[in-house]
Write an enzyme that holds these catalytic residues in place. Structure first.
Site, mmCIF file in Angstrom:
data_model
loop_
_atom_site.group_PDB
_atom_site.id
_atom_site.type_symbol
_atom_site.label_atom_id
_atom_site.label_comp_id
_atom_site.label_asym_id
_atom_site.label_seq_id
_atom_site.Cartn_x
_atom_site.Cartn_y
_atom_site.Cartn_z
ATOM 1 N N TYR A 157 0.824 -1.203 0.000
ATOM 2 C CA TYR A 157 0.000 0.000 0.000
ATOM 3 C C TYR A 157 0.863 1.260 0.000
ATOM 4 C CZ TYR A 157 -4.651 -2.093 0.885
ATOM 5 O OH TYR A 157 -5.842 -2.754 0.782
ATOM 6 N N SER A 158 1.538 1.527 1.127
ATOM 7 C CA SER A 158 2.242 2.797 1.317
ATOM 8 C C SER A 158 3.375 2.981 0.314
ATOM 9 C CB SER A 158 2.809 2.881 2.735
ATOM 10 O OG SER A 158 1.780 2.895 3.695
ATOM 11 N N GLU A 274 -8.743 -4.544 9.631
ATOM 12 C CA GLU A 274 -7.386 -4.632 10.158
ATOM 13 C C GLU A 274 -7.346 -4.796 11.666
ATOM 14 O OE1 GLU A 274 -3.131 -2.626 8.935
ATOM 15 O OE2 GLU A 274 -4.966 -1.471 8.701
ATOM 16 N N SER A 399 -1.186 7.345 11.210
ATOM 17 C CA SER A 399 -0.699 8.216 12.283
ATOM 18 C C SER A 399 -1.857 8.704 13.157
ATOM 19 C CB SER A 399 0.040 9.417 11.690
ATOM 20 O OG SER A 399 -0.877 10.280 11.032
#
Length: 419
Positions: A157-158, A274, A399
């Site tokens: 993903y990131s 998740e 975050s």
């Protein structure tokens, strides 16, 4: 609480991992299931598996990789992988369990100090996503080897320019006669060095922007020259995360989940899964860490400091709140804010515990264990490594700032902030 305690229990911080903390401990099928779980773990958690008990948690994913991979196959042979999948999916080699039995399994697994799981990304993220959004061919191909513990997965993903802003990703997948050729870079990829497959979110329509034109692709990692994995060394000395570079890597046409261009919907559905029963496993691990910090405080006499003593009790109380919140939200499908609240709670809590562990030790916290040497400068003990690793707890997995935005916009209905 005015006298100097000699036992951890007298600090008022009994272990939250004790027998009395069981959620479902005495009635009907759940009690019988707990007995079955304990009996199976006691018979199979022996030899190298027992030696590797507790290895592989956050900050120690490098420990016992070969043994833990074999343990995945042991779990698969017993039918213990995928017990939380849709109960109609037992044909893939997994046994089915009720929600309360899933909690029982999570509790007993953590208390038995079984090895840290390597297959959780495939079991808990990809598999439920395939059940909900994949087609029959994809489910037949991928669910059985996940249930057997034979194929491991990682998440693509990131990216360096698209971490919290996932819709801004730049990885591109171009369709050709064989499937999709993927080019780009992913980062912070857990288990990329051990994984057999990666689910990748990539842009298949470059004319579209942001969340439109993305697709969810299943990509085999064994493509020499087309996929490169580079470990990212952390300040703890370990390398749980990786950079992954795709240079024309192939994803077959039949391995697009949810159809081309529908990747954002599939990816968001996956992220919603998740956190669930697995948060209870995490909290039992947290309770063990807290107990170790309390034991350090008692042994060193630091517990006589009223400020430190208050902080220890506060950590215990907050852990109980996290547990009750996790139980409250287990059955609340569709609660947009539940995952974000859970992440906010545990990220800050665990980071404060790492800081408290070092404060309890005082100057000794800066000294390596007896195994330290110039050749092995990162021979840290578990709490030292945890302290370093927890600096990232409020960043990775979304975050704190992002979680607060999600709660504000999706739950409280506040206007979106400027991007």
């Amino acid at each position: 609480m005015g006298r100097s305690p000699g036992r951890a229990e007298e600090v008022g911080v009994e272990s939250a991992a004790g027998e009395g903390d069981a959620v479902f401990r005495g009635e009907g099928d759940d009690a019988a299931f707990r007995g079955e779980v304990r009996e199976w773990l006691s018979r199979h958690l022996v030899g190298a598996y027992a030696v590797c008990g507790g290895a592989g948690g956050p900050g120690s994913e490098h420990e016992g990789v070969a043994v833990r991979r074999a343990w995945e196959r042991e779990l698969g042979a017993g039918g213990w992988i995928g017990i939380g999948w849709d109960r109609t999916c037992g044909a893939y080699g997994n046994r089915s369990a009720t929600l309360t039995q899933q909690v029982v399994w999570a509790e007993e697994y953590a208390r038995a100090r079984a090895p840290g799981r390597m297959g959780h990304i495939g079991e808990n993220l990809l598999a439920p996503t395939l059940i909900a959004h994949g087609d029959d061919a994809q489910r037949r191909r991928f669910l059985p080897p996940i249930a057997r513990g034979e194929e491991l997965w990682c998440q693509g993903y990131s990216e360096p320019e698209a971490g919290s802003d996932l819709a801004g990703l730049r990885t591109v997948a171009v369709k050709d006669r064989d499937g999709y050729r993927i080019s780009g870079q992913k980062i912070w990829t857990s288990l990329a060095g051990e994984a057999d497959w990666c689910f990748v979110l990539a842009r298949t329509d470059t004319r579209e922007k942001r969340h439109r034109g993305l697709s969810f692709l299943l990509v085999p990692m064994d493509q020499p020259g087309r996929i490169e994995v580079r470990p990212i060394r952390q300040m703890s000395g370990t390398a749980e995360f990786n950079e992954v570079f795709f240079d024309g890597a192939l994803a077959r046409t039949g391995h697009v989940v949810g159809g081309e261009g529908n990747g954002w919907r599939v990816a968001m559905a996956l992220l919603a899964r998740e956190r669930g029963v697995s948060t209870l496993v995490q909290q039992i691990g947290f309770a063990a860490e807290l107990s170790a910090v309390v034991a350090d405080a008692v042994a060193s006499g630091a517990v006589r400091d009223p400020v430190l003593r208050d902080q220890l009790v506060r950590q215990w109380a907050e852990l109980r709140v996290m547990r009750w919140n996790a139980l409250r939200t287990l059955g609340t499908a569709g609660d947009a804010g539940a995952p974000s609240v859970a992440k906010l709670l545990w990220g800050g809590w665990h980071q404060r515990l790492g800081e408290l562990a070092m404060r309890v030790r005082g100057a000794a916290a800066a000294v390596g264990p007896a195994a330290w040497s110039a050749e092995a400068p990162y021979a840290l003990d578990a709490l030292q490594r945890s302290f370093l690793f927890t600096r990232a707890d409020t960043i990775y997995g979304g975050s704190d700032e992002i979680q607060r935005n999600i709660i504000a916009e999706r739950v409280l209905g506040l206007p979106r902030g400027e991007r």
